[in-house]
Design a protein around this motif. Structure first.
Motif, PDB file in Angstrom:
ATOM      1  N   LYS A  92       1.950   2.332  -3.333  1.00 12.24           N
ATOM      2  CA  LYS A  92       0.878   2.915  -4.152  1.00 12.24           C
ATOM      3  C   LYS A  92       0.338   4.219  -3.552  1.00 12.24           C
ATOM      4  O   LYS A  92      -0.667   4.750  -4.019  1.00 12.24           O
ATOM      5  CB  LYS A  92      -0.258   1.903  -4.328  1.00 12.24           C
ATOM      6  CG  LYS A  92       0.155   0.675  -5.136  1.00 12.24           C
ATOM      7  CD  LYS A  92      -1.006  -0.267  -5.343  1.00 12.24           C
ATOM      8  CE  LYS A  92      -0.601  -1.499  -6.153  1.00 12.24           C
ATOM      9  NZ  LYS A  92      -0.107  -1.166  -7.496  1.00 12.24           N
ATOM     10  N   GLY A 111       0.815  -1.213   0.000  1.00  7.81           N
ATOM     11  CA  GLY A 111       0.000   0.000   0.000  1.00  7.81           C
ATOM     12  C   GLY A 111       0.844   1.256   0.000  1.00  7.81           C
ATOM     13  O   GLY A 111       0.519   2.250  -0.668  1.00  7.81           O
ATOM     14  N   LYS A 140      -0.989   4.691  -0.531  1.00 14.12           N
ATOM     15  CA  LYS A 140      -2.197   4.554   0.284  1.00 14.12           C
ATOM     16  C   LYS A 140      -2.002   5.020   1.721  1.00 14.12           C
ATOM     17  O   LYS A 140      -2.974   5.261   2.437  1.00 14.12           O
ATOM     18  CB  LYS A 140      -2.669   3.091   0.275  1.00 14.12           C
ATOM     19  CG  LYS A 140      -3.164   2.626  -1.091  1.00 14.12           C
ATOM     20  CD  LYS A 140      -3.646   1.185  -1.059  1.00 14.12           C
ATOM     21  CE  LYS A 140      -4.149   0.742  -2.426  1.00 14.12           C
ATOM     22  NZ  LYS A 140      -4.596  -0.675  -2.414  1.00 14.12           N
TER      23      LYS A 140
END
Length: 338
Positions: free
Chosen positions: A326, A323, A328
């Protein structure tokens, strides 16, 4: 017998990394020998550089060996010591890796350091007052070397490195512009971290659009750029650099899956007489005391208010790490182990 949960690198990624590249295992904590220290980790640090270490390719550091505990920064508490410098109960920061316990050679330079949690929370020693903070400090102070009133830009502006960069830059009287993903992160950059402007790359997804946004946010051009991402964002920044601008290259997260990141217009390096320098903060240990002192003061005084995203339990580390790659996470990505 104390059981130690560990996450090992089980296979090399083919392109994008996946949870299948990791494996959770158990091992017995060995008895201490003279000079060794047993640390129970409270928090594990997750950082973008770990993705590059997963590849078996030439890089600035050795690849993460298969079948061994994943590399990573940790903070925790000494539970047993056979070294005179450390005692049970000491709060420490080190490179214990993705596991619940580590046995550390107390004589190895830089492997374990006691920290004071009176004014700085323990977890911050993995972020703002740790390796990411010093990374921001080095790129700003030693490479960009700004003069008051200049304009600096940082990508991944609300991460552990970018947020520290913003606070350090504002303390030096600079105009600070961040690039981050989403309105919430951009609000955090301007309202809590003190950035003058923050550009949402999700709104400006190509060179032309990003370049126009940078032109509006940096009316006097860009004197210094702190690079964490690469790709089209770097191309857009180069279009807005002033003569003799300095670029500190810390990371290229857009290329961590192995694809090359070509420059669209490298002639701008010559046209604007740019200084571009990549660096690895572990090669500059001489600056750490000075940097950590300033960063600790900024956190203690409230001028740097780090955000943290915390995953719970060692088993959550692989998903949290993917995550992070990316975008996140919000701020520093940690895994809470205790």
């Amino acid at each position: 017998m104390t059981v130690n949960q560990q996450i090992i690198l089980d296979s090399r990624p083919q392109g994008e990394a996946s949870e299948g590249n990791f494996r959770l295992v158990q091992a017995e904590v060995p008895a201490l020998r003279d000079g060794e220290v047993l640390v129970r980790h409270h928090y594990l640090s997750l950082d973008p550089y770990m993705r590059g270490r997963m590849n078996d390719s030439k890089s600035y550091a050795a690849s993460q060996p298969l079948g061994e505990v994943m590399i990573g920064g940790t903070v925790g508490e000494v539970v047993e010591s056979r070294h005179p410098k450390f005692a049970a109960g000491d709060q420490v920061v080190g490179m214990g890796g993705w596991q619940e316990y580590s046995v550390v050679d107390g004589n190895a330079p830089g492997m374990l350091r006691k920290v004071d949690t009176t004014h700085v929370p323990l977890s911050h020693y993995l972020g703002a007052v740790g390796m990411p903070g010093v990374t921001a400090w080095y790129g700003l102070v030693k490479i960009i070397a700004p003069k008051a009133g200049e304009t600096v830009v940082v990508s991944a502006a609300t991460g552990a490195v970018g947020s520290a960069f913003g606070a350090l830059a504002k303390a030096r009287g600079l105009r600070v512009v961040g690039i981050a993903g989403g309105p919430e992160k951009c609000r955090y950059a301007t309202e809590e971290l003190g950035f003058d402007e923050c550009i949402d790359y999700r709104v400006h997804g190509d060179v032309k659009s990003m370049s126009q946004a940078l032109k509006q946010a940096c009316p006097d051009g860009i004197d210094g750029y702190y690079e964490n991402v690469g790709g089209y964002i770097l191309d857009a920044v180069l279009l807005r650099t002033n003569a003799f601008a300095r670029i500190a290259v810390c990371g290229m997260i857009a290329g961590y899956d192995g694809q090359p990141l070509p420059l669209q217009n490298p002639a701008l390096i010559l046209i604007n007489r740019l200084k571009i320098e990549g660096f690895i903060v572990s090669e500059h240990m001489e600056v750490w005391p000075e940097a950590l002192k300033e960063l600790g003061t900024l956190v203690g005084s409230g001028k740097l208010r780090p955000r943290e995203t915390v995953a719970q339990g060692l088993a959550a580390a692989p998903a949290a790490f993917l995550g992070l790659l990316k975008g996140k996470n919000f701020g520093k990505q940690l895994v809470k182990l205790v």
